[in-house]
Write an enzyme that holds these catalytic residues in place. Structure first.
Site, short mmCIF file in Angstrom:
data_model
loop_
_atom_site.label_atom_id
_atom_site.label_comp_id
_atom_site.label_asym_id
_atom_site.label_seq_id
_atom_site.Cartn_x
_atom_site.Cartn_y
_atom_site.Cartn_z
CG HIS A 233 -1.88 -1.12 1.30
ND1 HIS A 233 -2.48 -1.52 2.48
CD2 HIS A 233 -2.35 -1.96 0.35
CE1 HIS A 233 -3.28 -2.55 2.25
NE2 HIS A 233 -3.21 -2.85 0.97
N PRO A 234 1.87 1.39 -0.84
CG PRO A 234 3.30 1.26 -2.69
CD PRO A 234 2.32 0.45 -1.89
#
Length: 538
Positions: free
Chosen positions: A474-475
């Site tokens: 989930h960057p």
């Protein structure tokens, strides 16, 4: 396509929505350039096929982060979608909006139009949900959402009971007003097939004559006239092509590729760009920085009852599941691995949950190099309870290594580098063990396999968390939104500070990460951004 009005770089979650919305009126010509290929592949469309695409370079950028001290020096695998639909074509398909207060934080940081009211409107517009209250959920959007029913493993219900026994409520809809508690998850799955952003938005729009999508087009740089972006250059099949945009270029490459392309084009930290021989067009030290990501791990147990391991662990089990899927679009291959989850507060004084939970009735203790073994689980019955942090304080960065656009950037997550993140992970690990010890869950456990009963004191648990934790993919925030170029890359209309004719529309613009999976917010951001682009286009 000659003389497109808008050029969209990247057919990922946000880019697909943009392409659909900008082409819908028929007034504008839209060109989408995607470095990857077609999404019409069996393991892309089969929901549990993400176990294969996790390490498939045909659809996956296959990035690797730098050795991370916070993860005991481990090198983390960073899959990102390199295919129509982007990461929505290879992810675990969980649809999670995030907490309302997360988006109010965006607004309150100086970004009008990005509060929970506006984002909730965007979520309702794209959703076709089958659960929840009509006042909160969308019913007519193009994105059909699925909640598993008969495919849910019986152990999942036992986990709900154990969670309730230690004080956690059952939550029937994480995407309404409250996130607290445990419950079944929603997925971007429709009729047994993955419903990526490409299937839901891009492919219907591709029937329009004013939209063209070119795959295999790796954008290598932006074209400029002074401080205005006029177009892009890309390489395809060995040929270099330059195309001009009549109105705007919109970058939708995601949190890795958008800052990479900005830096390659001379927009970023000046000293770093100069060190690589890149002409600096705009010095902005925020490009590639402020990287935030959820970090997760799990505890794994040997069960005394059958789990999904027994369904997929043998060749005849795989054959049965495969035939069941092909004939009925049903069974274990038709859903995601984590069918249930939840949110908790490690401190009751918190105003909102700070940790996310995951439950999967399958175990993958035996390592298989180069493979995510969800299609080849352990030969014994097992299950895992996982968790990740919702609002990490640790910050990393993404920086190009060279001026070569085909050279993967350097990803430095700095995971668990803030002591508060470590404390949250430790507290949740202790809570997971409380769940496992509660009835009726305890009645189905034969042994704790990971980390094992010998890991009990705080330091040993922290060491284990560092050794076995990693990204949950989930960057965000590497081109974050904000009113001041001294602290941000784009403004509240997603225009790059100091540059004309260029926007960034993807999860890299999130001012801060939200609680939960990020794909829903990336899609809603594409929808909201299209409104802004069309307003500005008059």
């Amino acid at each position: 396509m000659d003389n497109p009005d808008f050029i969209i770089i990247g057919a990922g979650s946000s880019g697909c929505v943009l392409a659909e919305r900008l082409s819908a009126s028929g007034r504008y010509k839209v060109l989408v350039l995607e470095a990857g290929g077609d999404d019409r592949r069996f393991f892309v469309q089969m929901p549990l096929g993400y176990g294969k695409t996790f390490f498939d370079p045909k659809v996956n950028w296959m990035y690797r982060a730098e050795p991370d001290p916070g993860l005991a020096g481990n090198v983390d695998h960073w899959p990102r979608g390199r295919v129509l639909g982007g990461s929505s074509s290879i992810n675990a398909m969980v649809w999670m909006r995030g907490h309302r207060a997360d988006f109010d934080d965006w607004r309150d940081a100086g970004n009008p139009g990005w509060g929970s009211d506006e984002m909730w409107d965007a979520f309702r517009a794209v959703e076709c949900a089958v659960i929840g209250d009509d006042s909160h959920r969308g019913r007519t959007g193009p994105l059909n959402l699925f909640v598993p029913g008969k495919t849910v493993h019986p152990l999942t219900r036992k986990w709900f009971e154990a969670a309730h026994a230690i004080g956690l409520p059952l939550n029937p809809d994480f995407n309404s007003e409250s996130q607290d508690g445990v419950g079944l998850l929603e997925f971007t799955i429709h009729k047994g097939r993955r419903l990526s952003a490409a299937r839901a938005f891009l492919r219907p729009a591709m029937k329009r004559p004013n939209l063209r999508v070119i795959t295999g087009a790796h954008v290598t740089g932006l074209a400029f006239d002074g401080n205005r972006v006029t177009g892009v250059t890309y390489k395809r099949s060995g040929q270099t092509v330059t195309v001009t945009a009549g109105r705007e270029v919109i970058m939708s490459g995601g949190s890795v590729n958008s800052p990479q392309l900005l830096q390659l084009s001379g927009i970023g930290p000046a000293e770093h760009l100069k060190s690589l021989g890149i002409e600096v067009r705009l010095d902005n030290s925020n490009v590639g920085r402020n990287l935030q990501d959820h970090v997760g791990t799990n505890y794994t147990y040997r069960a005394n009852c059958p789990t999904i391991n027994q369904q997929l662990g043998s060749w005849w089990g795989k054959l049965s599941a495969g035939l069941h899927y092909l004939l009925l679009r049903d069974g274990p291959l038709s859903v995601s691995l984590n069918q249930a989850g939840g949110f908790i507060r490690t401190d009751p004084g918190r105003t909102r949950p700070n940790m996310q939970l995951y439950f999967q009735a399958i175990s993958t203790v035996i390592p298989r190099p180069g493979e995510r073994p969800i299609l080849n689980p352990d030969p014994w019955p097992g299950f895992s309870i996982g968790w990740s942090n919702c609002r990490p304080k640790s910050r990393g960065e993404i920086m190009i290594r060279s001026a070569d656009p085909f050279d993967a950037p350097r990803i430095t997550p700095n995971a668990l580098s803030h002591e508060d993140d470590v404390a949250e992970m430790l507290a949740t690990g202790k809570l997971i063990r409380q769940m496992a010890a509660a009835k009726p869950m305890a009645d189905h456990i034969e042994a704790e396999l990971l980390p094992g009963p010998g890991i009990t004191d705080d330091q040993a648990m922290i060491d284990d968390i560092r050794r076995r934790s990693g990204t949950v993919y989930h960057p965000v925030s590497t081109c974050r939104m904000g009113p001041d170029a001294a602290h941000a890359v784009v403004d509240s209309r997603l225009r790059v500070h100091g540059i004309e004719g260029l926007r960034v529309v993807d999860c890299s613009v999130f001012p801060n990460i939200m609680a939960g999976n990020t794909n829903a917010a990336a899609i809603a951001t594409g929808w909201r951004a299209a409104e802004l682009v069309l307003q500005d286009a008059g």
